[in-house]
Design a protein around this motif. Structure first.
Motif, mmCIF file in Angstrom:
data_model
loop_
_atom_site.group_PDB
_atom_site.id
_atom_site.type_symbol
_atom_site.label_atom_id
_atom_site.label_comp_id
_atom_site.label_asym_id
_atom_site.label_seq_id
_atom_site.Cartn_x
_atom_site.Cartn_y
_atom_site.Cartn_z
ATOM 1 N N ALA A 1 0.846 -1.198 0.000
ATOM 2 C CA ALA A 1 0.000 0.000 0.000
ATOM 3 C C ALA A 1 0.877 1.241 0.000
ATOM 4 C CB ALA A 1 -0.917 0.007 1.223
ATOM 5 N N LYS A 2 0.395 2.315 -0.605
ATOM 6 C CA LYS A 2 1.146 3.570 -0.663
ATOM 7 C C LYS A 2 1.381 4.157 0.726
ATOM 8 C CE LYS A 2 -0.262 5.007 -5.314
ATOM 9 N NZ LYS A 2 -0.970 6.039 -6.122
ATOM 10 N N SER A 3 0.496 3.838 1.668
ATOM 11 C CA SER A 3 0.612 4.402 3.016
ATOM 12 C C SER A 3 1.763 3.794 3.814
ATOM 13 C CB SER A 3 -0.696 4.194 3.779
ATOM 14 O OG SER A 3 -0.983 2.803 3.905
ATOM 15 N N LEU A 4 2.359 2.717 3.320
ATOM 16 C CA LEU A 4 3.452 2.069 4.032
ATOM 17 C C LEU A 4 4.765 2.731 3.632
ATOM 18 C CD1 LEU A 4 2.429 -1.689 3.542
ATOM 19 C CD2 LEU A 4 1.594 -0.038 5.229
ATOM 20 N N ASP A 5 5.389 3.418 4.585
ATOM 21 C CA ASP A 5 6.650 4.081 4.287
ATOM 22 C C ASP A 5 7.713 3.660 5.298
ATOM 23 O OD1 ASP A 5 5.936 5.400 6.631
ATOM 24 O OD2 ASP A 5 5.418 7.275 5.630
ATOM 25 N N ALA A 6 8.889 4.258 5.200
ATOM 26 C CA ALA A 6 9.996 3.882 6.084
ATOM 27 C C ALA A 6 9.633 4.081 7.551
ATOM 28 C CB ALA A 6 11.243 4.688 5.722
ATOM 29 N N GLY A 7 8.879 5.126 7.842
ATOM 30 C CA GLY A 7 8.467 5.379 9.224
ATOM 31 C C GLY A 7 7.551 4.295 9.760
ATOM 32 N N PHE A 8 6.661 3.806 8.901
ATOM 33 C CA PHE A 8 5.742 2.739 9.306
ATOM 34 C C PHE A 8 6.523 1.482 9.681
ATOM 35 C CE2 PHE A 8 3.343 -1.079 8.165
ATOM 36 C CZ PHE A 8 2.165 -0.901 8.873
ATOM 37 N N PHE A 9 7.452 1.076 8.824
ATOM 38 C CA PHE A 9 8.205 -0.150 9.086
ATOM 39 C C PHE A 9 9.162 0.017 10.265
ATOM 40 C CE2 PHE A 9 7.078 -0.682 4.541
ATOM 41 C CZ PHE A 9 6.326 -1.847 4.680
ATOM 42 N N ALA A 10 9.704 1.218 10.442
ATOM 43 C CA ALA A 10 10.566 1.468 11.605
ATOM 44 C C ALA A 10 9.760 1.323 12.895
ATOM 45 C CB ALA A 10 11.177 2.864 11.508
ATOM 46 N N HIS A 11 8.502 1.768 12.850
ATOM 47 C CA HIS A 11 7.613 1.646 14.012
ATOM 48 C C HIS A 11 7.354 0.174 14.328
ATOM 49 C CE1 HIS A 11 4.697 3.226 16.859
ATOM 50 N NE2 HIS A 11 3.729 2.480 16.330
ATOM 51 N N LEU A 12 7.083 -0.624 13.279
ATOM 52 C CA LEU A 12 6.860 -2.057 13.482
ATOM 53 C C LEU A 12 8.115 -2.733 14.022
ATOM 54 C CD1 LEU A 12 4.253 -1.485 11.889
ATOM 55 C CD2 LEU A 12 4.688 -3.556 10.560
ATOM 56 N N SER A 13 9.258 -2.352 13.491
ATOM 57 C CA SER A 13 10.517 -2.950 13.945
ATOM 58 C C SER A 13 10.775 -2.638 15.411
ATOM 59 C CB SER A 13 11.668 -2.429 13.084
ATOM 60 O OG SER A 13 12.890 -2.989 13.502
ATOM 61 N N GLU A 14 10.493 -1.409 15.820
ATOM 62 C CA GLU A 14 10.693 -1.021 17.225
ATOM 63 C C GLU A 14 9.806 -1.854 18.154
ATOM 64 O OE1 GLU A 14 10.359 2.962 20.144
ATOM 65 O OE2 GLU A 14 9.884 3.101 17.993
ATOM 66 N N ALA A 15 8.626 -2.234 17.661
ATOM 67 C CA ALA A 15 7.705 -3.040 18.465
ATOM 68 C C ALA A 15 8.064 -4.523 18.453
ATOM 69 C CB ALA A 15 6.278 -2.843 17.966
ATOM 70 N N GLY A 16 9.086 -4.906 17.686
ATOM 71 C CA GLY A 16 9.531 -6.298 17.700
ATOM 72 C C GLY A 16 8.912 -7.174 16.632
ATOM 73 N N VAL A 17 8.336 -6.570 15.575
ATOM 74 C CA VAL A 17 7.809 -7.371 14.467
ATOM 75 C C VAL A 17 8.984 -8.072 13.787
ATOM 76 C CG1 VAL A 17 6.668 -7.287 12.212
ATOM 77 C CG2 VAL A 17 5.799 -5.908 14.116
ATOM 78 N N LYS A 18 8.880 -9.390 13.633
ATOM 79 C CA LYS A 18 9.989 -10.170 13.072
ATOM 80 C C LYS A 18 9.931 -10.313 11.562
ATOM 81 C CE LYS A 18 11.717 -13.190 16.716
ATOM 82 N NZ LYS A 18 12.097 -14.587 17.024
ATOM 83 N N ALA A 19 8.732 -10.553 11.023
ATOM 84 C CA ALA A 19 8.643 -10.864 9.595
ATOM 85 C C ALA A 19 7.297 -10.437 9.031
ATOM 86 C CB ALA A 19 8.852 -12.363 9.361
ATOM 87 N N ILE A 20 7.311 -10.118 7.742
ATOM 88 C CA ILE A 20 6.089 -9.786 6.999
ATOM 89 C C ILE A 20 6.082 -10.611 5.725
ATOM 90 C CG2 ILE A 20 4.875 -8.007 5.683
ATOM 91 C CD1 ILE A 20 6.011 -5.951 7.655
#
Length: 613
Positions: A351-370
């Protein structure tokens, strides 16, 4: 009336549930416990894995291979895999992941548990099973009978489980004719109504659930208590309030499962997009016309926290057809505020709404894989699929996600109907370009399944369907035979399939070789050899084969001598100095030994390094 004895059964074969239980039965057990009913859980999927790892059963299977009609090349490969599996400790065999176990079980299923061609064959009384199947399934059914059940509930989550469930139900009916046998699960929801009718007519099952099992199980139990003769149970719709009232799943002991442990947590039902022309997932649940419903992020986080407190869990599988980005962002915000690492894996859409900030936020929360449902990189094909994003968005998403450190998997359908020959090869070229931002490509050639928009209008996609029959494919027993009228020929599709198999290998190798690029052969460190690596010997020809990544290559006599010394060692850990000594002994000089080791690093045979401190 006293409460009935209820036993839940999760049948073989479901390779995605080796590392922990599938969600369905733990959730249904929790729903019944709310009524005060305690139930038993028989996970025959992990039990069959444990049984088939026993040396005596491997010995039996070897005999079946030698007597089979496989080609000599196929026999050589299968026998080598079985022998290596038998004489390698399971932890060593799986030190690079569970892929090698899936490979071995694929061979075993082909030998001793071949799936029938369609549901009619499944239900036939002339459907013959192997001797090892008869022995193991006889043992499993006797164990179930020993629990003195009034009701046995089979949950069929994946396609290969349906034929095994019918077989087990037939055996159970023979041993205990008065026990009610129930059937449900996502694969049952996907069957065409004519196929459901055939199952009802077989009389193997007394009650069959269609839709949301969390709802039907309660009505089925009530009807059992009143001796109702109802057979088919349609759940009706589930809404946002009802999904949030579902209790946390109750998991059994995890001792039998293979490390690392993954536990599932229900996040959503349905798909927030829900428009893809190839997708039959909208049939998995009855949501009353809604695209999806979701549990609150607060509820999901509380369940994750409880699981991490009560179990040694390495990864959380968020169960969802596709996680809505805004929902995931809320969950991650809550996790960060609570200081919780989610350790989660989930499906998402580009999706266009997914940017570097979005994934950095997920990474900080401990998301391992997509796992992205990428499917194609050709804008015209993506439009035919009715995906919401084009190639530019896909490319940006993958780069931003990879930059966050989250492991990225992409699904792809390389031969989607209407794809031209030029587009097919352009798609492969695009994925080659994207490889640095992908950890694993998961290609699946197109199957036509019932209940999809493309099945409702096949001619609009260049397909003809010559028969009303349903056949078994990797996607299930609800697949259709079809013929193509587009320009992508059978030979073209085979070439494309091979190209994407190689791309898959490249992604797997790249992850391993990245650690080796900066390795100096002068330093003394410890290397771990992939426990699934072996040498195939066929006459004077020798090939190395790494089962975990599905890659093999030819070996010279010098390489065979050296590599055998490495692979046949009891330990899978080597000091670099030890490897150099072995290589010098085989190649005669320090320079040639180092050159060979460098080339060996590029194969992916070493899974990780442990540097001295």
């Amino acid at each position: 009336m006293s409460d009935p004895n209820v036993s839940f059964v999760f049948p073989p074969f479901c390779e995605s549930s080796f590392h922990g239980p599938h969600l369905a039965i733990p959730l249904l057990k929790a729903v019944l416990l709310q009524t005060g009913l305690h139930t038993l859980h028989f996970d025959l999927n992990i039990r069959i894995v444990r049984e088939l790892t026993k040396k005596q059963n491997i010995k039996t299977l070897r005999g079946d291979v030698t007597r089979s009609r496989f080609s000599e090349h196929e026999k050589t490969k299968i026998l080598a895999a079985l022998d290596h599996f038998q004489y390698t400790e399971l932890d060593d065999f799986l030190n690079a992941g569970s892929g090698p176990l899936r490979t071995v079980l694929k061979f075993i299923k082909g030998i001793a548990f071949p799936h029938p061609s369609d549901l009619v064959e499944c239900l036939s009384t002339s459907y013959v099973r192997s001797e090892i199947c008869n022995v193991l399934y006889g043992k499993f059914v006797r164990d179930i009978v020993a629990s003195n059940p009034d009701i046995v509930c089979f949950t069929v989550a994946f396609s290969d489980q349906l034929s095994e469930t019918i077989d087990l139900a037939r055996r159970l009916r023979h041993l205990r004719p008065d026990t009610e046998i129930w059937l449900g699960g996502s694969q049952i929801n996907l069957l065409h109504e004519s196929q459901i009718e055939r199952i009802v007519e077989s009389r193997h099952f007394d009650r069959i659930s269609i839709g949301n099992g969390e709802q039907t199980i309660l009505r089925m139990l009530a009807d059992f208590n009143t001796a109702s003769n109802e057979t088919l149970y349609h759940s009706g719709s589930m809404n946002f309030v009802e999904i949030n009232k579902l209790p946390p799943a109750i998991f059994p002991s995890l001792d039998e499962y293979i490390q690392p442990i993954t536990l599932p947590v229900l996040a959503t039902k349905g798909c927030y997009w829900g428009k893809c022309t190839f997708c039959d997932f909208p049939q998995l649940s009855d949501l009353g016309g809604r695209a999806y419903i979701a549990r609150s992020p607060e509820n999901v986080l509380e369940e994750i926290i409880e699981l991490q407190l009560n179990h040694r869990v390495d990864k959380i599988n968020l169960i969802s057809d596709a996680i809505p980005p805004s929902w995931y962002k809320k969950l991650c915000t809550l996790a960060i505020e609570r200081g919780v690492k989610l350790k989660s894996w989930s499906y998402m859409m580009h999706a266009k709404s997914l940017d570097a900030g979005f994934f950095a936020h997920l990474s900080e929360a401990g998301v391992k894989a997509i796992n992205f449902g990428t499917e194609s990189t050709i804008d015209r094909v993506l439009d035919v699929m009715k995906k919401q994003s084009g190639f530019a968005t896909i490319k940006a998403n993958l780069a931003d996600a990879q930059g966050s450190g989250i492991r990225i998997v992409t699904n792809v359908i390389p031969d989607y109907p209407t794809t031209t020959r030029e587009e097919a090869f352009e798609n492969a070229s695009n994925f080659q370009e994207l490889l640095p931002n992908i950890d694993l490509i998961n290609p699946q050639m197109f199957d036509l399944t019932a209940g999809t928009p493309i099945e409702a209008n096949p001619s609009g996609y260049g397909l003809s369907v010559p028969t009303t029959a349903y056949v078994k494919t990797s996607h299930g027993f609800h697949s259709r035979k079809f013929e193509r009228t587009d320009e992508l020929s059978k030979s073209d599709r085979k070439i494309i399939e091979h190209i994407f198999a190689r791309l898959k290998w490249q992604t797997l190798v790249r992850r391993r070789t990245m650690e080796m690029k900066s390795l100096s052969l002068e330093e003394d460190c410890e290397l771990m050899v992939d426990g699934s690596a072996l040498i195939l010997n066929s006459g004077s020809s020798h090939r190395a084969w790494i089962m975990s990544i599905g890659y093999s290559w030819s070996l010279s006599d010098q390489e065979v001598n050296c590599l055998e010394g490495i692979l046949k060692s009891g330990s899978k850990r080597f000091r670099l100095k030890e490897l150099l000594t072995l290589a010098v002994g085989a190649f005669g000089s320090d320079t040639k030994a180092k050159e060979w080791l460098r080339s060996l690093f590029e194969t992916g045979i070493f899974v990780r390094t442990v540097h001295e401190r």
